[in-house]
Structures are given as structure tokens and as C-alpha cells.
Scaffold this motif. Structure first.
Motif, short mmCIF file in Angstrom:
data_model
loop_
_atom_site.label_atom_id
_atom_site.label_comp_id
_atom_site.label_asym_id
_atom_site.label_seq_id
_atom_site.Cartn_x
_atom_site.Cartn_y
_atom_site.Cartn_z
N ASN A 165 39.67 -0.43 -87.82
CA ASN A 165 38.76 0.18 -88.29
C ASN A 165 37.59 -0.73 -88.84
N ALA A 182 48.05 0.72 -89.10
CA ALA A 182 47.55 2.04 -89.53
C ALA A 182 47.11 3.19 -88.66
N TYR A 183 46.49 2.40 -87.57
CA TYR A 183 46.21 3.80 -86.38
C TYR A 183 46.67 3.58 -85.27
N TYR A 216 40.66 -6.33 -97.02
CA TYR A 216 41.05 -7.71 -96.65
C TYR A 216 40.21 -8.66 -97.71
N GLY A 271 51.40 3.50 -99.66
CA GLY A 271 50.46 3.44 -98.89
C GLY A 271 50.06 2.21 -98.38
N SER A 277 51.18 3.18 -92.01
CA SER A 277 50.72 4.43 -93.23
C SER A 277 50.89 5.70 -92.70
N SER A 325 49.17 7.99 -93.69
CA SER A 325 47.91 8.48 -94.04
C SER A 325 47.00 9.12 -93.03
N LYS A 326 46.85 8.36 -91.87
CA LYS A 326 46.16 8.75 -90.73
C LYS A 326 47.00 9.30 -89.58
N1 PLP Z 1 44.26 0.07 -93.51
C1 PLP Z 1 43.25 0.52 -92.51
C2 PLP Z 1 42.68 -0.22 -91.44
C3 PLP Z 1 42.60 1.81 -93.13
O1 PLP Z 1 41.39 2.09 -92.46
C4 PLP Z 1 43.21 2.25 -93.98
C5 PLP Z 1 42.45 3.65 -94.72
O2 PLP Z 1 41.38 4.09 -94.33
C6 PLP Z 1 44.26 1.90 -94.82
C7 PLP Z 1 44.92 0.66 -94.29
C8 PLP Z 1 44.75 2.38 -96.03
O3 PLP Z 1 45.81 3.50 -95.75
P1 PLP Z 1 46.53 4.07 -97.07
O4 PLP Z 1 45.98 5.60 -97.11
O5 PLP Z 1 48.08 4.01 -96.56
O6 PLP Z 1 46.45 3.40 -98.43
#
Ligand code: PLP
Length: 382
Positions: A161, A191-192, A119, A91, A220, A222-223
Motif C-alpha cells: 500500500n 496486511a494484504y 511507518y 489491528g 490483520s 481488516s482487509k
Molecule cells: N498496514 C497497511 C499496509 C495498511 O494499509 C493498513 C490499513 O490500511 C494497516 C496496516 C492497518 O490495518 P489495521 O486495520 O489492522 O490497523
């Protein structure tokens, strides 16, 4: 912040046990994994259960099949990557924290404010000096380089985000130019990227000339594909990237092979399926579902005359609390009057004070109901 939110929601539920709370605060996804992913993982489980196909420790950098799939995905963005530049992880959050292992403790970091809190917190834990760059209404929450500020590491997150803001090509060119002339490294969080709808906007920092000499990209599943609980991401460290005379690709390889033993085979097979044509169609339909929620949220806010941004190229809507309310005042009112939970902007940094984040990751019926409730309480006077 999230524990305070949980406490406030708990107290509200104790006071009003029948109140139905709708959560538009959390950044977690709600749709299940795509069928193509599930089927690939099922098959991988079978392989792990048979002597001839069982696998033990995998390649530390990730299996070739997944790295090649990512390489192909980037080719579609006109970005050419060497397989050795792609590192599979569990992740983006882990890698965003772990990457600091390969930088000097004395390095100064430049971080936008407001921002994804990881960060800031990882650098505070490492004792680094942080300089904040202001994101505000004036610059559409997209700070640009200031030549009078000197930094060694720069964090950029686009689409952002919490604000949903998206850097355009010219703006990213300014950042790459700044990083190259200052010998700084950009840590680019994409990530987005899959949420970008507007034409002509970069979806990878490597679409900018020179970025391979100054940027690391984190992404990632994830999203993108609902892997928040499945866990898989990837980090790109170009071979051309040299910092203080040290090739960072080799240093990151050394770090990973020393402290990380890879992502499960089953999960990597699931991630590979994201890039199949069926997988792409399925995940893009989930993204469309979330973006429809974003349009519903944004539509109601526009109708109410509430200033907001995001939601067009990101699953987050960032609104200005009406009537000069603070983030937490607005949080309390939303909870009490509408039974809707959002995220106070102040939790993302000082510059988030007076703002509020709504997430489009909810169920569509609940999102529509939440916005109806907000509309009726707002019309009766905020
Ligand atoms: N980067 C940003 C900007 C995020 O908003 C998130 C999760 O909300 C991540 C990274 C983390 O992603 P992962 O689930 O791959 O650890």
C-alpha cells in the motif's frame, strides 16, 4: 492528506449539490462480515451473557483457540510457528506503532518511499533518524538493499500500500540477507497477503530462509475479513529473533503484558471463524469481488493507455497521472470532470508525486460507473 481530500470533496458538493461522488480513494472495505464470523460472534455474546461461560480478562497474548488457528494457517504456508510467537492485537496499525517501544531511540530506520504513512509518522514522533529508499517506475516500486546504507530497522510492505507492488522470493531473500549481515530487524507488513494471486510469491516473510532470525511480521483481519471496524490483527515475533543481545519475543511479551489488555473474546471468536472452512470460502469470495473491481479499473486504464501497476496481487491500482500532471492536479480534475475521488500519490511520500492511487474496495456497480466516467472524460481529452 485525508482531511484535505474531505475538504475538497465538501467544497465540490456545496458547489454542485446534485453531483454524485464515487469514492475510490479510501482503503476501507465495503462488504459486510462473513456469515461464519457473525455466527461465531453471536454465540460468543451468548457465552458472555451466561454465568457459566462468562469470561473476564483474557490471555494477554490472545486466546489459545485463535493462536492455534493462526498457527494452522501458517502451517498451510509451510511455516512452523510456536504458539508463543503469535500475539493477537486490535489491528496492525497499533502494533506497527507500538513495536517501536522495544527498539532503541537511537536506531536508524529505513523506509520505502512512497509508503503507508504510519511507518514514517510513528518514527518521526519517536524522534528517530529515517533514511528513505526510493521506489520508482525504474524498480517497479520495489526498492532493494543498498549495502552502503546502514540501518537498524527496515520496513517492508508486500503486497504494497499504496503501489500494489509485490516482492518476489529472490528480492525478499536479498532483504533477509542484508538484515542478517547488518544486524537489522525487518518489520514486514503482510496486511494484504490474502490478495496474492500470482503463483510462487511468498505470502509470509518466514517462507524465506533465515527470516526468523531477523523479521517481525504484522498481519490483520481488516482487509482479509472486513474487520476494519471490528478490530483484530496479529504480530509474529520469532523466538530466534535476537537484537543487540535481547530476545525480542520476550521483550514484546513484556511490553504487551504491561501496556495492553487484549482483544475482546467476542472479536477473537469472530477472527477464529475466519479460518474455518466456511469462513475461508466466504472471505475468499469477498476478496474475489474486490479483485474483480481491480480488473475493471486496470482494464479501463490500459484501454486509455495510462501507465499503472498493482491490482493483480493487491486491491490498489497505482497510476501515473497523464500529461505530467501533479497528484493534486489530477485529483482536482478527477473530482470536477468525473466526480471520482482517488488518493493523490504525493500523500504517500515525495516519490508518490505525479502518481495516483485507486482502491478496489468499492461497490462493484459504483466502481464500474466511476471507470465509465473516467473513460468518457479521458476520451474527450485529459
Ligand atoms: N498496514 C497497511 C499496509 C495498511 O494499509 C493498513 C490499513 O490500511 C494497516 C496496516 C492497518 O490495518 P489495521 O486495520 O489492522 O490497523
Amino acid at each position: 492528506m485525508f482531511s484535505t481530500i474531505a475538504k475538497k470533496v465538501r467544497e465540490h458538493q456545496e458547489q454542485f449539490p446534485n453531483a454524485e461522488i464515487i469514492r475510490l480513494g479510501i482503503g476501507d472495505v465495503t462488504l459486510p462480515l462473513a456469515p461464519a464470523v457473525v455466527s461465531a460472534m453471536r454465540q460468543a455474546v451468548e457465552e458472555m451473557g451466561a454465568g457459566e461461560t462468562f469470561r473476564g480478562y483474557g490471555d494477554e497474548q490472545g486466546y489459545d483457540f485463535l493462536r492455534q488457528a493462526i498457527q494452522g494457517y501458517y502451517k498451510g504456508k509451510n511455516v512452523s510457528l510456536d504458539e508463543q510467537e503469535i500475539f493477537i492485537s486490535d489491528g496492525a496499525k497499533s502494533d506497527l506503532g507500538n513495536i517501536l517501544d522495544i527498539f532503541e531511540a537511537e536506531n536508524t530506520v529505513l523506509i520505502p518511499n512512497p509508503v503507508y504513512p504510519v511507518y514514517v509518522d510513528t518514527n518521526i514522533m519517536a524522534g528517530r533518524k529515517i533514511i528513505y529508499m526510493d521506489g520508482n517506475e525504474g524498480n517497479n516500486f520495489l526498492p532493494l538493499p543498498d549495502e552502503s546504507v546502514k540501518a537498524d530497522i527496515i520496513y517492508l510492505c508486500s503486497p504494497n500500500n499504496p503501489t500494489g507492488a509485490l516482492y518476489n522470493r529472490e528480492q525478499l531473500e536479498c532483504w533477509v540477507k542484508y538484515a542478517l549481515s547488518n544486524g537489522a530487524v525487518i518489520l514486514f507488513d503482510s496486511a494484504y497477503e490474502i490478495f496474492i494471486r500470482s503463483e510462487g510469491y511468498p505470502t509470509s516473510i518466514y517462507q524465506i530462509d533465515g527470516a526468523k532470525n531477523c523479521a517481525i511480521e504484522f498481519c490483520s483481519f481488516s482487509k482479509t475479513a472486513g474487520f476494519t471496524g471490528t478490530r483484530c490483527g496479529y504480530t509474529i515475533v520469532p523466538k530466534e529473533l535476537i537484537s543487540d543481545g535481547v530476545p525480542l519475543n520476550r521483550l514484546w511479551l513484556r511490553r504487551q503484558t504491561t501496556k495492553f489488555n487484549g482483544v475482546p473474546y467476542i472479536v477473537q471468536r469472530g477472527a477464529e471463524a475466519v479460518f474455518s472452512s466456511a469462513g475461508q470460502a466466504q472471505i475468499r469470495s469477498s476478496i474475489e469481488y474486490y479483485m474483480q473491481n481491480a480488473r475493471v479499473i486496470s482494464g479501463v486504464l490500459s484501454e486509455l493507455g495510462i501507465w499503472h501497476t498493482g491490482g493483480e496481487n493487491a486491491p490498489y491500482i497505482w497510476l501515473k497521472c497523464p500529461g505530467g500532471m501533479s497528484s493534486w492536479e489530477f485529483f482536482d480534475i478527477m473530482l470536477e470532470k468525473a466526480g471520482v475521488v482517488g488518493t493523490p500519490g504525493a500523500g504517500f511520500g515525495d516519490n508518490g508525486e505525479g502518481f495516483f492511487r485507486l482502491s478496489a474496495f468499492g461497490n462493484s456497480d459504483s466502481t464500474a460507473l466511476a471507470m465509465e466516467r473516467i473513460k468518457s472524460f479521458a476520451k474527450s481529452g485529459l
